[in-house]
Design an enzyme around this catalytic site. Structure first.
Site, PDB file in Angstrom:
ATOM      1  N   ASN A 167      -9.892  -3.176   2.427  1.00  0.00           N
ATOM      2  CA  ASN A 167      -9.958  -3.213   0.698  1.00  0.00           C
ATOM      3  C   ASN A 167     -11.214  -3.088  -0.200  1.00  0.00           C
ATOM      4  OD1 ASN A 167      -7.130  -3.662   0.291  1.00  0.00           O
ATOM      5  ND2 ASN A 167      -7.201  -5.925   0.698  1.00  0.00           N
TER       6      ASN A 167
ATOM      7  N   HIS B 119       0.877  -0.939  -0.227  1.00  0.00           N
ATOM      8  CA  HIS B 119       0.042   0.066   0.583  1.00  0.00           C
ATOM      9  C   HIS B 119       0.795   1.281  -0.238  1.00  0.00           C
ATOM     10  CE1 HIS B 119      -3.903  -2.165   0.817  1.00  0.00           C
ATOM     11  NE2 HIS B 119      -3.758  -2.877   1.480  1.00  0.00           N
TER      12      HIS B 119
END
Ligand code: NDP
Length: 502
Positions: A128, A55
């Site tokens: 997510n 990320h």
């Protein structure tokens, strides 16, 4: 020009910021006594902090969460206690595998993290844009991520690594399928849903608990790129989703997500046809309908990207009273790894950085010192507990429910189950339309086609096992022998691996 005086980082006025102190007017020697120059260079040398191992590329914004439906009988969390209650939030959305400078449009899951600044401390929901995950045990995570990163020799992305690992990890077939639909290339961060993915516990003041999954449904609608569009966008504007989020908020078009939960009782959890804590599976909507909870609105851009977005530290271990973990093995690992990453990336006092600091709750404890301690460090209060010096004391009324567990300690390997393929088949047959299927197959073939043939066989047989039509569509486009694919799909995973070894 400005009235503001330029200073060093100690606040000392600077007389000249365009020339170093030298021994002459032309080319000459620079003096070590130019402390302003030294300070400027030395600070610059230290500007970069470790990028997130996953990320790394992301965008963030401030906003609020508002309760629209009272579910307080299930949870004592104060920020969920009544309709109309608003809580400040900060959200960060991201890709997963790419480096900090990588393209926003790449095929990848998208991170969907929300920090709620509640009056009972900060609560982080770190999910997510896809409701499931590739693996269900945290011990597999570093290997899985390595297969998304660069090959140790070539320093390139590598289709063999990616599909070798996935085909040796059959529980990944559900998320691999999601990822290769066009939802794997969302148009931007506003046009995608968010999911807790994991199951969490909600408990009330009577210590009664239920299991929940969160769903953030985009009010902008789901919009995606085709594979070709995403590749073009990566060249045209690698920061397009970052730019889109910033500009839309700047223009007053505040993105919104309607937040729902699915709720399952503990009794139901024991009986459900799938393991409700297995993050590779969903709870069918037909079995557990989405119950409205609230809405999330992003309405303020960060003023400083590094201070607010890069330094934002999310960790799924940050619960408030009324919310807790579940026996999801992947979550159990994340409860350690996220906070640990923040300690590595930002230091053990990262909770003192303004974006991470509890805004609406007091912090009272006996932790002291450490690098970069920038608050009053507990002032003159006692630094030990128990004490009779008026120090803060725990409050037993916040105790979470006791959970009964019976078990045998072992390295319990979870075998591949037929159930690992059922939801993939349902997805293909019940959810995807013909265009979705065509794109899914083409997207897989475009990528899997770069892997060794034996790996293509192994992976395609998993698609076939989930749904013969799906496996056949992929296999035929790859030019594989479909009899061989079918035979592989009927083998145990052990036999399949043996039959497709180097
Ligand atoms: P439903 O048939 O009730 O709903 C289908 C779900 O799939 C919706 O959430 C929909 O999201 C989502 N969806 C639609 N098109 C796509 C796509 N191209 N890629 C990814 N997701 C898409 O679902 P069930 O609960 O009965 O589950 C059936 C199958 O749907 C599952 O096996 C699972 O694979 C998949 N699924 C289930 C979800 C769940 O939480 N139950 C969530 C997402 C997918 P939207 O409303 O945004 O279009």
């Amino acid at each position: 020009m400005t009235d503001k005086k330029l200073t060093t980082n100690k606040g000392i006025p600077v007389s000249n910021d365009q020339a170093s102190m030298t021994t002459g007017e032309g080319s000459s020697y620079t003096l070590l006594q130019d402390v302003q120059l030294i300070e400027k260079l030395a600070h610059f040398d230290r500007e970069r902090i470790p990028e997130r191992v996953v990320h790394a590329k992301g965008a963030g914004a401030h906003g609020y969460f508002e309760v629209t439906n009272d579910l307080s009988k299930y949870t004592r969390a104060k920020f969920l206690s009544e309709v109309g209650k608003k809580t400040e939030i900060f959200s960060r959305m991201s890709t997963v595998g790419g480096e900090k400078g990588s393209a926003d449009s790449k095929r990848d899951p998208r991170g969907f993290a929300v920090k709620f600044y509640t009056e009972e401390g900060n609560y982080d929901l770190v999910g997510n844009n896809i409701p499931i995950f590739f693996i269900r045990d945290a011990i597999k995570f570093p290997d899985f991520i390595h297969t998304q990163k660069r090959h140790p020799t070539t320093n390139l992305a590598d289709a063999d690594m990616f599909w070798d690992f996935l085909s040796l990890t059959p529980e990944s077939v559900h998320q691999a399928t999601f990822l290769f639909t066009d939802r794997g290339t969302p148009r931007d961060y506003r046009h995608m849903d968010g999911f807790s993915s994991h199951t969490y516990m909600w408990y009330n003041e009577k210590e009664e608990y239920v299991w929940v999954k969160y769903h953030f449904k985009t009010a902008q609608g789901n919009e995606t790129f085709t594979s070709e569009e995403s590749i073009l966008m990566a060249g045209e504007n690698p920061d397009h989703a970052t730019e889109d989020l910033y500009n839309e908020i700047e223009n007053g078009n505040y993105p919104q997500w309607d937040v729902y939960v699915q709720i399952m009782t503990n009794e139901e959890a024991k009986e459900y046809k799938f393991d409700p804590f297995d993050v590779t599976k969903v709870w069918y909507h037909g079995d557990y309908p989405l119950i409205p909870l609230g809405k999330m609105v992003l309405n303020r851009n960060p003023e400083n990207y590094f201070a607010e977005v890069e330094q934002a530290a999310f960790a799924p271990s940050n619960f408030v009273p009324g919310i807790g973990p579940s026996p999801d093995r992947l979550l159990q690992g994340r409860l350690f790894a996220y906070e640990d990453t923040q300690r590595h990336r930002l230091g053990p006092n990262h909770h003192q950085i303004p974006i991470n600091r509890a805004k609406n709750a007091e912090i009272n404890n006996y932790q002291r010192d450490g690098p970069m301690n920038v608050d009053d460090n507990g002032g003159s209060g006692p630094n030990y507990y128990p004490n009779t010096q008026n120090g803060p004391a725990p409050d037993i009324s916040f105790k979470p429910p006791a959970i009964e567990v019976q078990g045998v300690i072992d390295k319990h390997t979870r075998p591949v189950e037929d159930a690992d393929f059922v939801q993939v088949g349902e997805f293909w047959r019940r959810v995807l339309n013909d265009t979705d299927k065509e794109h899914l197959v083409n997207n897989i073939v475009g990528h899997l086609g770069n892997a060794q043939e034996r790996i293509q066989y192994r992976q395609t047989s998993l698609f076939y096992k989930a749904e013969p039509e799906y496996g056949t569509s992929v296999g035929e486009k790859l030019g594989l022998d479909m009899e061989k694919v079918k035979t592989l799909s009927e083998m145990s995973q052990e036999e399949r691996v043996k039959a497709t070894k180097m």
